[in-house]
Design an enzyme around this catalytic site. Structure first.
Site, PDB file in Angstrom:
ATOM      1  N   HIS A   4      31.195 -25.763  36.397  1.00 52.31           N
ATOM      2  CA  HIS A   4      29.779 -25.372  36.426  1.00 52.31           C
ATOM      3  C   HIS A   4      29.245 -25.072  35.029  1.00 52.31           C
ATOM      4  O   HIS A   4      28.138 -25.462  34.680  1.00 52.31           O
ATOM      5  CB  HIS A   4      29.617 -24.150  37.333  1.00 52.31           C
ATOM      6  CG  HIS A   4      28.198 -23.702  37.492  1.00 52.31           C
ATOM      7  ND1 HIS A   4      27.229 -24.498  38.079  1.00 52.31           N
ATOM      8  CD2 HIS A   4      27.576 -22.554  37.140  1.00 52.31           C
ATOM      9  CE1 HIS A   4      26.073 -23.844  38.079  1.00 52.31           C
ATOM     10  NE2 HIS A   4      26.253 -22.669  37.514  1.00 52.31           N
ATOM     11  N   ASP A  30      31.269 -29.600  39.529  1.00 49.28           N
ATOM     12  CA  ASP A  30      30.444 -28.476  39.964  1.00 49.28           C
ATOM     13  C   ASP A  30      30.005 -28.677  41.417  1.00 49.28           C
ATOM     14  O   ASP A  30      29.120 -29.481  41.700  1.00 49.28           O
ATOM     15  CB  ASP A  30      29.208 -28.325  39.069  1.00 49.28           C
ATOM     16  CG  ASP A  30      28.381 -27.110  39.458  1.00 49.28           C
ATOM     17  OD1 ASP A  30      28.922 -26.201  40.116  1.00 49.28           O
ATOM     18  OD2 ASP A  30      27.191 -27.069  39.113  1.00 49.28           O
TER      19      ASP A  30
END
EC number: 3.8.1.5
Length: 299
Positions: free
Chosen positions: A275, A246
């Site tokens: 993410h 992420d």
């Protein structure tokens, strides 16, 4: 404020989302939806989603944690999921979201809460825990942070903020896919789009990026700084469960581990995924929650 409500038929037959809907008015005429699974008298686990997802994000984790003996509550933030959606981007603010979520929390009468939060779920959830510390027993953060505007934001976030504000095309399902390493099925992508039958339903999703504090002059900067003063004295368990892929939140886990006393000695972990680690590593994420609750019970 003009309120939109997504037709329930759009949520029929979503893959892996069999949960009974529950609703609560967080202000007159504004209805928040939430999932409530597991024994009603068990210790509550509060799962907060972020942008531009909804409680569907936790669909694989909810049954695992509920089957382990916990009461799992997963609300849809106002503007998302099955919750009502104010139609104007200007209807949304950080403090309004806090007021809506606080009203929902107060009405539930919960205590000894395990907070699980990611993305905007962290911006709201960490504030919520700092403002009501007596209600929370532990915090587990995945790919999230509580920004005050005092540190530079990643370039990738600035691009995302511009896109959300100005792009005529805002494909929510595709956006979730971009933040996920595994390939979502067409039905899963459609499920992320289900809350938004037309562009006017997406005001809340478009609003969130510009509400993140990026300077000390931001309207919510002082409130977030005050929340950090509480978190810097937080001695209850605080666990980070970030992912390996992420670019937006990378490094935030170590930052929180250094600043929050309750993070010391905890089983922090980095899971595989992008993410939206709830999509990439749901079983492992759920296991972190279950083990954290179990270890304290054993102690």
């Amino acid at each position: 404020m003009r309120i939109l409500r997504t037709d329930e038929a759009r949520f029929a037959g979503l893959p892996d989302y069999p949960f009974t809907p529950h609703y609560l008015d967080v202000e007159p005429g504004l209805r928040m939806h939430y999932v409530d699974e597991g024994p009603s008298d068990a210790s509550p686990v509060l799962m907060l989603h972020g942008e531009p997802s909804w409680s569907y994000l936790y669909r694989h984790m909810i049954p695992l944690v509920a089957d382990a003996g916990h009461r799992v509550l997963a609300p849809d933030l106002i503007g998302f999921g099955k919750s009502d959606k104010p139609a104007d981007v200007g209807d949304y603010s950080y403090e309004r979201h806090m007021a809506w979520l606080s009203a929902w929390l107060k009405a539930q009468g919960l205590k000894n809460i395990t907070l699980v939060c990611q993305n905007w779920g962290s911006l709201l959830g960490l504030r919520l825990a700092a403002e009501h510390p007596q209600l929370f027993r532990r915090i587990i953060v995945g790919n999230g942070m509580l920004p005050t505007g005092e540190t530079p934001v990643p370039a990738v976030f600035s691009l995302w903020k511009t896109f959300a504000a100005h792009s005529p095309w805002f494909p929510v399902g595709r956006i979730v896919q971009l933040g996920t390493e595994r390939a979502l099925s067409k039905a899963e992508i459609a499920a992320y789009e289900a809350p938004f039958p037309s562009a006017e339903f997406k005001a809340g999703a478009r609003a969130f990026p510009k509400l993140v504090p990026v300077s000390g002059e931001d309207p919510s900067s002082d409130a977030n700084k005050a929340a950090w003063r509480i978190l810097e004295t937080w001695k209850k368990p605080f666990i980070t469960c970030f992912s390996s892929g992420d670019p937006i939140t990378r490094g935030g886990d170590r930052y929180m581990q250094r600043r929050i006393p309750g993070a010391h000695g905890q089983p922090h972990i980095t899971l595989r995924g992008g993410h939206f680690l709830q999509e990439d590593s749901p079983d492992d994420f759920a296991r972190i929650i279950i083990d954290a609750c179990k270890s304290e019970m054993a102690a």
